[in-house]
Each structure stands twice: as structure tokens, then as C-alpha cells.
Design an enzyme around this catalytic site. Structure first.
Site, short mmCIF file in Angstrom:
data_model
loop_
_atom_site.label_atom_id
_atom_site.label_comp_id
_atom_site.label_asym_id
_atom_site.label_seq_id
_atom_site.Cartn_x
_atom_site.Cartn_y
_atom_site.Cartn_z
N GLN A 191 46.19 35.75 38.58
CA GLN A 191 45.52 36.49 37.52
C GLN A 191 46.43 37.59 36.98
O GLN A 191 46.11 38.23 35.99
CB GLN A 191 44.24 37.16 38.04
CG GLN A 191 43.11 36.22 38.44
CD GLN A 191 41.98 36.95 39.14
OE1 GLN A 191 41.78 36.78 40.34
NE2 GLN A 191 41.23 37.78 38.44
N PHE A 222 38.20 34.24 40.71
CA PHE A 222 37.09 35.13 41.09
C PHE A 222 37.56 36.47 41.65
O PHE A 222 36.83 37.14 42.37
CB PHE A 222 36.16 34.44 42.11
CG PHE A 222 35.70 33.07 41.68
CD1 PHE A 222 34.85 32.93 40.60
CD2 PHE A 222 36.16 31.93 42.33
CE1 PHE A 222 34.44 31.67 40.18
CE2 PHE A 222 35.75 30.66 41.91
CZ PHE A 222 34.89 30.53 40.83
N GLU A 226 43.91 38.15 41.92
CA GLU A 226 44.36 39.36 41.22
C GLU A 226 45.56 39.96 41.96
O GLU A 226 46.54 40.33 41.35
CB GLU A 226 43.22 40.39 41.12
CG GLU A 226 43.60 41.59 40.26
CD GLU A 226 42.49 42.60 40.02
OE1 GLU A 226 41.30 42.25 40.10
OE2 GLU A 226 42.83 43.77 39.74
N ARG A 304 35.00 51.56 42.36
CA ARG A 304 33.91 50.90 41.63
C ARG A 304 32.61 50.92 42.46
O ARG A 304 31.52 50.99 41.91
CB ARG A 304 34.29 49.48 41.20
CG ARG A 304 33.38 48.94 40.10
CD ARG A 304 33.83 47.60 39.55
NE ARG A 304 34.78 47.70 38.45
CZ ARG A 304 34.47 47.95 37.17
NH1 ARG A 304 33.21 48.11 36.82
NH2 ARG A 304 35.40 48.01 36.24
N ARG A 336 34.80 39.19 42.17
CA ARG A 336 33.74 39.33 41.17
C ARG A 336 32.72 40.42 41.53
O ARG A 336 31.95 40.27 42.48
CB ARG A 336 33.03 37.98 41.04
CG ARG A 336 32.31 37.77 39.73
CD ARG A 336 31.78 36.36 39.70
NE ARG A 336 31.44 35.93 38.36
CZ ARG A 336 31.10 34.68 38.04
NH1 ARG A 336 31.07 33.75 38.95
NH2 ARG A 336 30.80 34.38 36.80
N PHE A 338 33.72 43.51 42.39
CA PHE A 338 34.74 44.50 42.74
C PHE A 338 34.15 45.75 43.38
O PHE A 338 34.39 46.87 42.93
CB PHE A 338 35.51 44.85 41.47
CG PHE A 338 36.94 45.33 41.65
CD1 PHE A 338 37.94 44.45 42.02
CD2 PHE A 338 37.28 46.65 41.40
CE1 PHE A 338 39.26 44.89 42.14
CE2 PHE A 338 38.60 47.10 41.52
CZ PHE A 338 39.59 46.21 41.88
N THR A 434 38.59 50.58 36.03
CA THR A 434 38.27 51.97 36.34
C THR A 434 39.50 52.85 36.20
O THR A 434 39.40 54.04 35.97
CB THR A 434 37.70 52.09 37.77
OG1 THR A 434 38.65 51.55 38.69
CG2 THR A 434 36.40 51.31 37.89
N ALA A 503 38.27 42.60 35.83
CA ALA A 503 37.35 43.65 35.41
C ALA A 503 36.46 43.21 34.25
O ALA A 503 36.02 44.03 33.45
CB ALA A 503 38.13 44.93 35.05
N GLU A 706 31.53 39.50 35.35
CA GLU A 706 31.01 39.96 36.63
C GLU A 706 29.52 40.31 36.67
O GLU A 706 28.87 40.06 37.68
CB GLU A 706 31.83 41.17 37.10
CG GLU A 706 33.27 40.80 37.36
CD GLU A 706 34.14 42.01 37.62
OE1 GLU A 706 34.42 42.76 36.66
OE2 GLU A 706 34.52 42.21 38.78
#
Ligand code: LUZ
Ligand code: MOS
Length: 751
Positions: A191, A222, A226, A304, A336, A338, A434, A503, A706
Site C-alpha cells: 500500500q 486491509f 501499509e 486514532r 481497517r 486503525f 491523523t 486512512a 473503513e
């Protein structure tokens, strides 16, 4: 508009990483992971593996030309184990051979002797020992200490939620080969192409411009790709660079499940205070995040959790702390939601416990505390365009919640071995990374002389349909047939310095960058048409493949206009750069305006429980969701259904277990149960709140990736309510997932 990928996916024509035709001399890598969860490496003997048939090389930390450091946020993670191992499966060596089979066989001949140290898998124990990944953080609003005295009832409790395996269909993998003059080309199922590029450059001691990363599409991610696609990609790059041959790694399902991090389990203590009119006056919680052996994305995930720890409610006095705890399991990572689902599970547990005490359905408390326009979030952002009340009102209007409650009460009063349960699950999810500095993206558009269009952005297609949304943006701006558009692979040489596709912001960020590029091109094309027609550009409009002047046909089509513009030497390529305006966050006071906007929605989940067997079915999922001006209802409905199912799976059946030596007990699909078609809700009705979306969402179509996941949390509380109906002496324990095994124990628990 259809998802242009759908036909190719379903006929097997889409190319995934493993479909890239193998180059001559390709070698295959298999990772040798630590057999111990915590210990000191006394000796490592790779000679047996090196001597095995078909083996070309075995690499360890000493073969790294640059830094043995793959940390994304903080530099606390190595590519290959250094002196100590911190989790079972932690990469120690890479065996490279003519075939994967030969490499796998040879890896078994590696001998490592380890002085065992005590592994810690429980985050509360880690906290006690002072093992934190980063300093703890607290969000505060109002004055909790004073507020407890104003409450009529104060309830305390504990809530725990488990990990979750991403189970992307395509396991982690990468394929790299040497380029020109020492450069390296990496195809990665990631990702975050830029993160792979940056870390590969660091490990290989190359400048970033010598590392090219290309991503065609992923077979699911998902969040699991990342950060954690990086180590596999960098290992192939290292081997390809050292051996000057193409090298491929595809993790086996078992290796993938054992070696990679999951959704973070959390354990929490909460305290909630209410007045007799069901208003929540104060809420405090301390959450222990099980971060695993390295930071990975835990600091951002912790953040988060804090942001969403009061979900869709306004609570005037709050104090929420998260400890990010270092344990001896694989580094947990993005998944997903986070961190938000975990924070929401805790507040929903607190509300459920308060409801049980006050002998009202949790819904009454939830409803009494919904956010309202201009309420202030704990983190200082003023809530605008708040839709939670409207989502609930529409849900109630269409599905008559009280009647569902009555039906269930009536059913349960029959005294059969079956019980039903229901829960309401509101969701409020903030859209933007964030970390403010990550909220920007770029797009590159080429129009070719025949009028066809090629588009590159930083967005990675992982099944979520971002490419269809990008094509829609370009087709809409140029008013051309979407068939003219090709979305190119995501490549660091075409679009640089990208944020991960994550995100829920992939479409918003990259789509808005694309919109900027397309608008610039459309402006130039109108100028070209105006000069051909001898009029002014504001008289020109592009419509349905034609050039209109003051709304009238001109005889000039898109296909004629483009070569004319080319002959006029007009630039047919353009870049767009987009950075979300408005947002900021000041960590020193934990206040700001971190989100471009929020997505709202409310779900009702009902379950049918077999009290003899402990088995259950999700009967109904009813949702009113705030899509904004949905630009692709088919794709967004797919995200809704998939997200809800994945959330239900996390809450009710997927259970990651470790033994006390840190060995994962659930590393295959025979021991780790994921939802299948029989787990799908019998009825799933998803309605849109028909309301204009915010200007900061792509074409006012709100982010969808998400938010739907968290509706699944309703399944946990619905089950808990069904169990309580059968066994009123059970004290609910807010311990997810509520597996059939746990259900059965609780049905007959007589405390
Ligand atoms: N990834 C990230 C995310 O790096 N920052 C975020 O805020 C985020 N939020 C959701 C999912 N992935
Ligand atoms: Mo993420 S959890 O990679 O949006």
C-alpha cells in the site's frame, strides 16, 4: 459506471504480483524465522543451508550494505535479527535458491542457538515492566475529577478485544531485479510504494532515485500492507542487488500468518458516569495496546484510538489514556479502522454496562448522547455537518427499532433453546491521516494523440475500487467515454513521495489531485478549441465527446480536438498536487482540527443464538449510512458489505491465540476461523442518508473504506444480549471475540 477491473478479476486476467512472467535466472527466497519469541542469539550456523542443492546464497544482517533498519515511524526494527530476537518468526536469514522448494528445504538446515529470555505477550504485564514502545498519551476535555460528583451513577469495568488476521487473499510478496548502473526495480504488493522505496534505499545504501517501486494491484490489504509489505520487498531488493539476479519472495500462508502483525488487541479499564436522564457526564479509560515487538504503525494507531474513544457521542468530561505496550509477538499493524474499532468497543462496553445497571436498552443511553452540531470533540475540533441523529432517525423510521425490540422480547419469552439479541451501533469516523503532513497527493495525466488517456496517481488499487473512482473523475472532467481511460500502475518514478493508500483517503487525496490536473488540461483544450473556432474559451464546453460552443454542436469531437491541440503544440500532459486544506493538530496540547470531515452512520444488528450448541447466526444488519453524494454506489455498497462482515468476524469468531512461550496457536485456516458465506447476515439492508456531502470529499462523495467495519461491533453486543436473556445470572464480561466456545461457557455460567 461499472468497476472496469471487475471483468478482468472474475476471468482471471488481472495481473497480480505472482502473475508477472518470470525473468530468466530468477531466484526464489524463503525467510528463516526465529524459533524463539524472546532470546539472545548465541550462534547462527547457515553452512548446512548454503551447501544444499540449488541454494545460491543465505543472507543475514552482516550482508546489509546500508542500515539494518526498517522502522517506519521510529527506528526500532531490523530487517534481520540483530543480537536478540523479539518474536517467534522474526526474520533471521533469507535463503535464496533456484526454486522456492529448494529454498524451503534448505532453510530447515539453518541452526540457531538461542539463550531463552522470558517472553511477554500480555500488554498489562508489559506496562508493569515498563516496556512501552512510545510514551503514553492522554486526551482530556472538561474536568472528569469534578464531574464524577455530578453523576447519579458511576460504573467501572474492564473490556478486552482481540487481534485480527488480515487474510488478504494475496499473501505478502515482492519481485525485484537489478536495473541499470546499480539501480534496483521492485515490484511489491504494498500500500506504500514510497515507504518500500525509502526503506530499500536505506538498507541498500542507495539514493532514493536508484530505487523504482511499481505496484499494479493488490489482492487485498486491509492495512496489512501499509507497513508490513516492506520487509519482504526490501529482502528481494537486497538479494537482487547483491546477486545481480531477479529475486522473488511469496510468503506461504503459514509464514504470512506467523510472521506478520495483526490488528492490535487492547485491554482497557473504563469508568463512566451518568445522570438519571441517561446523559453521560464523564468518561475515563486507560487502554493497553498490545503493540508487539516493534513500533511499526502503533504510535499512529494509538492516536486514532484516542480520537475515536468517544465514538459518536458528546461527553463533556473525558480523560482517555493509551499505553502502547511492547510485547514478544509480531509487531501489530494497521488494519481497517486503525485503532478506532478498539476505542469504540471500550466506550460501547461502558455504555452497555451502564445500561444493564440502569435496566434500559443500551440504545436509550446511546441516543441520549449523540453528537450535535457545534459540539466539540475531545481533540478540539468543532463538529460540523453532524449526521448521527439523522442517520438514527431514518433507521428508526424505516425499520421501527422498538418493534424489533418487542419482537425479540416476545421470541425470547417463548422459552425455547433459541434466543435473539439486538444492538444498535452508531459510528463516527474522522477522515484524514491523523498525521496532517501525510494528507497530500499527486497525479500525472497524459492525453495521447488519439485521444486516449493515461493516468498515474499515488493511489494503490487493492480491490477497493479506487481506480474506478479515478477513471470517473477524469471521464467526468473531460466528458469522455471512460473506455478511453487507462489507470496506470502506481510507480515511484511517475508519482513520487506518495502517502500510503490508507486512512480511507485514497480516493479523496489522489482523486482531488487528479481533478486539479484534469481541470488544467481541460482549460487548455478549451483554449485550443476556441482558437480553432475563433471564439472565446468561456463559450466552449466539452460534452459527451464533443466540443460545444454556447451549447451548440461545432462539428469538433474529442478525437479531432486532441490531434489539433497537439499540432498547435499544446501540452497534453499535466500534474496535479492536492493538500487537504484546513486541517492541523498540535500534539503539545492534543488539540486541533485533524479531520477534513467525519463519516456517520448507525446500524442495527440482530442475532439468533442456539443455546444448546452455542452457535449463532447474524440475522439482520440494517444500516443507514452517510455516503454523501455517492459517485459509485456499486463500489461503496461492496465496501459496506465487506466492511460489516469483516467487523462481525473480528467481534464474533476470529481469535488469534498465543501460548505462554509466544507461539501462535492459530496460524492456519483450520485453527483460525474467518467468516464464510454462512456467516453472512441473512438480511442486510443498507440505506443511504440522502444528504449532500462535504466539499472536502472527492466530488462530495464521502470516504467509505473503513467506517463500515465498525458496524460489526453491534454483533458482539447483540450476542451478549441474547446470552443474558437465556442466562440472567451471567455477568457480561466485555471480552471479544465472542466465539461459539465462549458463548457456550457463558450460557451456562452460574456465578
Ligand atoms: N494510516 C496512517 C491509517 O498512517 N494514518 C492514519 O491516520 C490512518 N488511519 C486509518 C488507516 N490507516
Ligand atoms: Mo489502513 S488501516 O492501511 O487505511
Amino acid at each position: 459506471m461499472k468497476n472496469p477491473e471487475a471483468a478482468n478479476h472474475s476471468t482471471g486476467r488481472s495481473q497480480y504480483l505472482d502473475d508477472i512472467p518470470a525473468l530468466k535466472n530468477t531466484l526464489y527466497g524463503v525467510i528463516f524465522g526465529s524459533p524463539s519469541a524472546h532470546g539472545r542469539i548465541i550462534s547462527l550456523d547457515i553452512s548446512g543451508a548454503l551447501a544444499a542443492t540449488g541454494v545460491n546464497a543465505v543472507f543475514t544482517k552482516s550482508d546489509i550494505p546500508g542500515k539494518n533498519d526498517i522502522g517506519g515511524i521510529i527506528p526500532d526494527e531490523t530487517l534481520f535479527a540483530d543480537e536478540e530476537v523479539h518474536y517467534l518468526g522474526q526474520p533471521v536469514a533469507l535463503v535464496v535458491a533456484d526454486s522456492e522448494y529448494a529454498a524451503r528445504k534448505a532453510a530447515k538446515l539453518i541452526r540457531v542457538s538461542i539463550e531463552e529470555l522470558e517472553p511477554v505477550t500480555d500488554p498489562r504485564v508489559a506496562k508493569e515492566k515498563g516496556h512501552l514502545l512510545i510514551p503514553s498519551r492522554t486526551f482530556r476535555m472538561g474536568d472528569v475529577a469534578a464531574a464524577w460528583n455530578e453523576c447519579d451513577i458511576v460504573i467501572e469495568g474492564r473490556a478486552d478485544c482481540g487481534a485480527q488476521e488480515h487474510l488478504y487473499l494475496e499473501t505478502q510478496g515482492a519481485y525485484s531485479w537489478p536495473g541499470d548502473n546499480g539501480a534496483i526495480i521492485i515490484h511489491s504488493s504494498t500500500q506504500s510504494p514510497t515507504l518500500v522505496q525509502k526503506v530499500a534505499a536505506r538498507v541498500l545504501a542507495l539514493p532514493m532515485n536508484m530505487v523504482e517501486v511499481d505496484v499494479a494491484r493488490l489482492g487485498g490489504a486491509f492495512g496489512g500492507k501499509e507497513d508490513q509489505a516492506t520487509f519482504v520487498a526490501v529482502m528481494t531488493a537486497l538479494a537482487a542487488s547483491l546477486l545481480q539476479r531477479p529475486v522473488k519472495i511469496t510468503l506461504s500462508r503459514g509464514d504470512d500468518m506467523r510472521m506478520t502483525g495483526k490488528r492490535h488487541p487492547y485491554s482497557a479499564d473504563f469508568r463512566i458516569g451518568l445522570t438519571n436522564d441517561y446523559r453521560i457526564k464523564a468518561y475515563s479509560a486507560v487502554l493497553y495496546q498490545n503493540g508487539g515487538a516493534a513500533a511499526d504503525l502503533s504510535p499512529a494507531i494509538m492516536e486514532r484510538t484516542l480520537f475515536h474513544s468517544t465514538n459518536a457521542y458528546f461527553i463533556p468530561n473525558t480523560e482517555v489514556t493509551v499505553h502502547s505496550c511492547r510485547t514478544n509477538i509480531p509487531p501489530n499493524t494497521a488494519f481497517r479502522g486503525f485503532g478506532a474499532p478498539q476505542g469504540m468497543f471500550v466506550i460501547e462496553s461502558a455504555i452497555a454496562k451502564a445500561a444493564a445497571e440502569l435496566k434500559v436498552p443500551a440504545r436509550i443511553i446511546q441516543q441520549a448522547n449523540f453528537l450535535k452540531e457545534n459540539d466539540v470533540f475531545q481533540y478540539g475540533q468543532v463538529a460540523l455537518d453532524v449526521n448521527i441523529g439523522e442517520c438514527f432517525a431514518k433507521l428508526d423510521g424505516e425499520f421501527r427499532i422498538e418493534e424489533i425490540e418487542k419482537e425479540i422480547a416476545e421470541f425470547n419469552s417463548r422459552g425455547t433453546i433459541y434466543r435473539k439479541g439486538m444492538a444498535l451501533m452508531p459510528v463516527c469516523f474522522g477522515i484524514s491521516f491523523t498525521k496532517t503532513s501525510m494528507n497530500h497527493a499527486r497525479a500525472l495525466v497524459h492525453i495521447y494523440q488519439d485521444g486516449s488517456i493515461g493516468i498515474s496517481t499515488g493511489a494503490v488499487e487493492m480491490g477497493q475500487g479506487v481506480n474506478a473512482k479515478l477513471a470517473r473523475v477524469a471521464a467526468g472532467t473531460f466528458s469522455v467515454n471512460p473506455a478511453r481511460i487507462k489507470i496506470e500502475t502506481t510507480n515511484t518514478t511517475r508519482v513520487a513521495n506518495t502517502s500510503p493508500t490508507a486512512a480511507s483517503s485514497g480516493a479523496d487525496l489522489n482523486g482531488n489531485a487528479l481533478l486539479i490536473a484534469c481541470n488544467k488540461l481541460a482549460g487548455r483544450l478549451k483554449e485550443a478549441a476556441a482558437s480553432l473556432l475563433g471564439c472565446s474559451a468561456d463559450e466552449i464546453r466539452l460534452s459527451d465527446e464533443k466540443v460545444l460552443r454556447n451549447g451548440e454542436p461545432t462539428g469538433i469531437t474529442w478525437e479531432k480536438l486532441i490531434p489539433e491541440a497537439f499540432l498547435m503544440r499544446i501540452a497534453l500532459s499535466e500534474n496535479g498536487h492536492y493538500a487537504t486544506p484546513v486541517i492541523f493538530f498540535d500534539k503539545s496540547v492534543e488539540k486541533g482540527h485533524p479531520f477534513a470531515y467525519h463519516v456517520y452512520g448507525t446500524a442495527v444488528v440482530t442475532v439468533l443464538l442456539d443455546c444448546l450448541r452455542g452457535t449463532y447466526r447474524t440475522e439482520r444488519v440494517l444500516v443507514v449510512h452517510d455516503f454523501g453524494n455517492n459517485i459509485n454506489p456499486d463500489i461503496d455498497m461492496g465496501q459496506m458489505e465487506g466492511g460489516v462482515m469483516q467487523g462481525i468476524g473480528w467481534m464474533t469468531m476470529e481469535e488469534v491465540l498465543f501460548d505462554n512461550r509466544g507461539r501462535m496457536l492459530t496460524d492456519s485456516l483450520s485453527t483460525y476461523k474467518v467468516p464464510d458465506i454462512y456467516s453472512a447476515p441473512e438480511t442486510s439492508e443498507i440505506r443511504a442518508l440522502e444528504k449532500e456531502g462535504p466539499g472536502l470529499a472527492l466530488m462530495k462523495s464521502k470516504a467509505i473504506g473503513e467506517p463500515p467495519f465498525m458496524y460489526g461491533i453491534g454483533a458482539y453486543f447483540a450476542l451478549q444480549n441474547a446470552i443474558s436473556s437465556f442466562n440472567p445470572s451471567w455477568r457480561p464480561d466485555y471480552n471479544a471475540p465472542m466465539t461459539p466456545e465462549k458463548v457456550l461457557m457463558r450460557l451456562y455460567d452460574k456465578k
